[in-house]
Design a protein around this motif. Structure first.
Motif, PDB file in Angstrom:
ATOM      1  N   MET A 167       0.826  -1.205   0.000  1.00 28.49           N
ATOM      2  CA  MET A 167       0.000   0.000   0.000  1.00 28.49           C
ATOM      3  C   MET A 167       0.861   1.257   0.000  1.00 28.49           C
ATOM      4  O   MET A 167       0.601   2.220  -0.725  1.00 28.49           O
ATOM      5  CB  MET A 167      -0.922  -0.007   1.223  1.00 28.49           C
ATOM      6  N   VAL A 168       1.917   1.240   0.825  1.00 30.15           N
ATOM      7  CA  VAL A 168       2.820   2.390   0.883  1.00 30.15           C
ATOM      8  C   VAL A 168       3.564   2.556  -0.433  1.00 30.15           C
ATOM      9  O   VAL A 168       3.772   3.674  -0.913  1.00 30.15           O
ATOM     10  CB  VAL A 168       3.798   2.227   2.063  1.00 30.15           C
ATOM     11  N   ARG A 169       3.940   1.451  -1.039  1.00 26.83           N
ATOM     12  CA  ARG A 169       4.673   1.521  -2.313  1.00 26.83           C
ATOM     13  C   ARG A 169       3.813   2.139  -3.411  1.00 26.83           C
ATOM     14  O   ARG A 169       4.292   2.955  -4.219  1.00 26.83           O
ATOM     15  CB  ARG A 169       5.124   0.115  -2.734  1.00 26.83           C
ATOM     16  N   ARG A 170       2.540   1.785  -3.454  1.00 30.83           N
ATOM     17  CA  ARG A 170       1.647   2.315  -4.481  1.00 30.83           C
ATOM     18  C   ARG A 170       1.232   3.755  -4.217  1.00 30.83           C
ATOM     19  O   ARG A 170       0.842   4.472  -5.139  1.00 30.83           O
ATOM     20  CB  ARG A 170       0.396   1.446  -4.577  1.00 30.83           C
ATOM     21  N   GLY A 171       1.299   4.169  -2.964  1.00 30.55           N
ATOM     22  CA  GLY A 171       0.853   5.515  -2.609  1.00 30.55           C
ATOM     23  C   GLY A 171      -0.415   5.441  -1.791  1.00 30.55           C
ATOM     24  O   GLY A 171      -1.404   4.827  -2.204  1.00 30.55           O
ATOM     25  N   LEU A 172      -0.385   6.062  -0.627  1.00 30.96           N
ATOM     26  CA  LEU A 172      -1.523   5.984   0.282  1.00 30.96           C
ATOM     27  C   LEU A 172      -2.636   6.930  -0.157  1.00 30.96           C
ATOM     28  O   LEU A 172      -2.379   8.076  -0.529  1.00 30.96           O
ATOM     29  CB  LEU A 172      -1.067   6.348   1.701  1.00 30.96           C
ATOM     30  N   PRO A 173      -3.873   6.472  -0.123  1.00 33.65           N
ATOM     31  CA  PRO A 173      -4.996   7.343  -0.510  1.00 33.65           C
ATOM     32  C   PRO A 173      -5.277   8.388   0.550  1.00 33.65           C
ATOM     33  O   PRO A 173      -5.027   8.178   1.743  1.00 33.65           O
ATOM     34  CB  PRO A 173      -6.165   6.359  -0.646  1.00 33.65           C
ATOM     35  N   ARG A 174      -5.804   9.504   0.125  1.00 40.27           N
ATOM     36  CA  ARG A 174      -6.193  10.573   1.040  1.00 40.27           C
ATOM     37  C   ARG A 174      -7.602  11.027   0.697  1.00 40.27           C
ATOM     38  O   ARG A 174      -7.924  11.211  -0.470  1.00 40.27           O
ATOM     39  CB  ARG A 174      -5.230  11.757   0.940  1.00 40.27           C
ATOM     40  N   VAL A 175      -8.414  11.192   1.723  1.00 40.01           N
ATOM     41  CA  VAL A 175      -9.773  11.689   1.555  1.00 40.01           C
ATOM     42  C   VAL A 175      -9.769  13.176   1.892  1.00 40.01           C
ATOM     43  O   VAL A 175      -9.463  13.563   3.024  1.00 40.01           O
ATOM     44  CB  VAL A 175     -10.762  10.938   2.461  1.00 40.01           C
ATOM     45  N   ILE A 176     -10.072  14.013   0.909  1.00 41.02           N
ATOM     46  CA  ILE A 176     -10.050  15.459   1.092  1.00 41.02           C
ATOM     47  C   ILE A 176     -11.471  15.994   1.021  1.00 41.02           C
ATOM     48  O   ILE A 176     -12.186  15.752   0.041  1.00 41.02           O
ATOM     49  CB  ILE A 176      -9.174  16.133   0.024  1.00 41.02           C
ATOM     50  N   ALA A 177     -11.884  16.708   2.054  1.00 38.41           N
ATOM     51  CA  ALA A 177     -13.215  17.323   2.062  1.00 38.41           C
ATOM     52  C   ALA A 177     -13.129  18.658   1.326  1.00 38.41           C
ATOM     53  O   ALA A 177     -12.837  19.693   1.913  1.00 38.41           O
ATOM     54  CB  ALA A 177     -13.696  17.526   3.499  1.00 38.41           C
ATOM     55  N   ASP A 178     -13.360  18.634   0.016  1.00 42.56           N
ATOM     56  CA  ASP A 178     -13.263  19.863  -0.774  1.00 42.56           C
ATOM     57  C   ASP A 178     -14.613  20.579  -0.876  1.00 42.56           C
ATOM     58  O   ASP A 178     -14.694  21.696  -1.383  1.00 42.56           O
ATOM     59  CB  ASP A 178     -12.732  19.569  -2.174  1.00 42.56           C
ATOM     60  N   GLY A 179     -15.663  19.956  -0.391  1.00 40.87           N
ATOM     61  CA  GLY A 179     -16.973  20.588  -0.425  1.00 40.87           C
ATOM     62  C   GLY A 179     -17.958  19.759   0.357  1.00 40.87           C
ATOM     63  O   GLY A 179     -17.700  18.599   0.679  1.00 40.87           O
ATOM     64  N   GLY A 180     -19.073  20.360   0.691  1.00 38.10           N
ATOM     65  CA  GLY A 180     -20.058  19.602   1.444  1.00 38.10           C
ATOM     66  C   GLY A 180     -21.251  20.452   1.815  1.00 38.10           C
ATOM     67  O   GLY A 180     -21.352  21.622   1.430  1.00 38.10           O
ATOM     68  N   ARG A 181     -22.145  19.861   2.572  1.00 34.14           N
ATOM     69  CA  ARG A 181     -23.363  20.538   2.984  1.00 34.14           C
ATOM     70  C   ARG A 181     -23.704  20.089   4.403  1.00 34.14           C
ATOM     71  O   ARG A 181     -23.631  18.913   4.726  1.00 34.14           O
ATOM     72  CB  ARG A 181     -24.501  20.210   2.028  1.00 34.14           C
ATOM     73  N   VAL A 182     -24.062  21.037   5.235  1.00 35.53           N
ATOM     74  CA  VAL A 182     -24.411  20.764   6.628  1.00 35.53           C
ATOM     75  C   VAL A 182     -25.852  21.187   6.861  1.00 35.53           C
ATOM     76  O   VAL A 182     -26.224  22.336   6.567  1.00 35.53           O
ATOM     77  CB  VAL A 182     -23.478  21.521   7.599  1.00 35.53           C
ATOM     78  N   ASN A 183     -26.663  20.279   7.361  1.00 34.91           N
ATOM     79  CA  ASN A 183     -28.050  20.588   7.720  1.00 34.91           C
ATOM     80  C   ASN A 183     -28.200  20.463   9.230  1.00 34.91           C
ATOM     81  O   ASN A 183     -27.743  19.486   9.829  1.00 34.91           O
ATOM     82  CB  ASN A 183     -29.027  19.630   7.035  1.00 34.91           C
ATOM     83  N   SER A 184     -28.844  21.426   9.834  1.00 34.55           N
ATOM     84  CA  SER A 184     -29.064  21.407  11.274  1.00 34.55           C
ATOM     85  C   SER A 184     -30.500  21.809  11.563  1.00 34.55           C
ATOM     86  O   SER A 184     -30.931  22.913  11.215  1.00 34.55           O
ATOM     87  CB  SER A 184     -28.106  22.375  11.978  1.00 34.55           C
TER      88      SER A 184
END
Length: 232
Positions: free
Chosen positions: A151-168
């Protein structure tokens, strides 16, 4: 707006509440990203360990015991495994296979000290059991360690929150009073802003199970929706 007109909700704390909600969303995104980077750093470090180090740090004792019992089951209901101190062991000799087959299964050759003769019977010693258990732990760790390294050799994935929506979902409660109202208790949010006249706005998380207070003159259920995009 004249002095006799009641203040609009925006003048009694709604703006402050929305600002706080946006700030909390920002803090959550940053905290999540930080935790992710820390976890990725741990995986990179783990890939550099030897298999033995990986086995010692990652593989739990209980998991190793279960695998030992699977590979070398006990001879009775009371014994989970046949590899215990004092249990019978037969070294391999000419024409006689090893029993239990430790070397065949784990590639581990037991030597004198790993077993001993007691009352004319050869049995496992504590040292021998410990060596077998360590070999089982390494056996479990080997496949996982290889997966981490790949996994490290191939490159570790990263989850980036580039947008979203919040309901309250909230309740907006406008309270009329001639004096300063005490701050709400329990799960209620603090009073956000005070009107210069007789009205105050209380903002609480909506809870359909909680009974509404009859003393409140106005109860309004509403929902705040915030769309966001992160920039780096």
């Amino acid at each position: 707006m004249t002095a006799d007109e009641p203040p609009a909700p925006v003048e009694v704390g709604f703006g402050e509440f929305t600002a706080r909600l946006i700030s909390d969303v920002f803090d959550a995104v940053v905290a999540s990203q930080l935790a992710q980077e820390q976890r990725l750093a741990e995986l990179v470090a783990a890939a550099e360990w030897t298999v033995e180090e990986f086995a010692e740090r990652v593989i739990a004792d209980e998991e190793a015991k279960e695998e030992l019992a699977t590979l070398f089951p006990g001879r009775s209901v009371k014994a989970a495994t046949s590899v215990v101190a004092g249990a019978p062991y037969r070294p391999a000799r000419a024409g006689t296979p090893e029993e239990p087959p430790v070397e065949e299964v784990l590639g581990l050759r037991l030597v004198r000290g790993d077993y001993a003769t007691r009352r004319r019977q050869t049995v496992f010693t504590r040292r021998g059991v410990a060596r077998v258990a360590d070999a089982v732990r390494v056996r479990i760790a080997d496949a996982r360690h290889q997966a981490v390294r790949e996994m490290v050799r191939r490159g570790l994935p990263r989850v980036i929150a580039d947008g979203g929506r919040v309901n309250s979902k909230l309740t907006y409660e406008i309270v009329e009073s001639n004096r300063q109202q005490p701050a709400p208790s329990g799960a209620d949010l603090p009073v956000l802003g005070a009107a210069p006249a007789r009205l105050r706005l209380l903002v609480r998380p909506a809870d359909e199970r909680a009974p509404q207070t009859r003393e409140l003159q106005i109860n309004v259920f509403g929902e705040v929706e915030i769309s966001f995009t992160t920039l780096t």
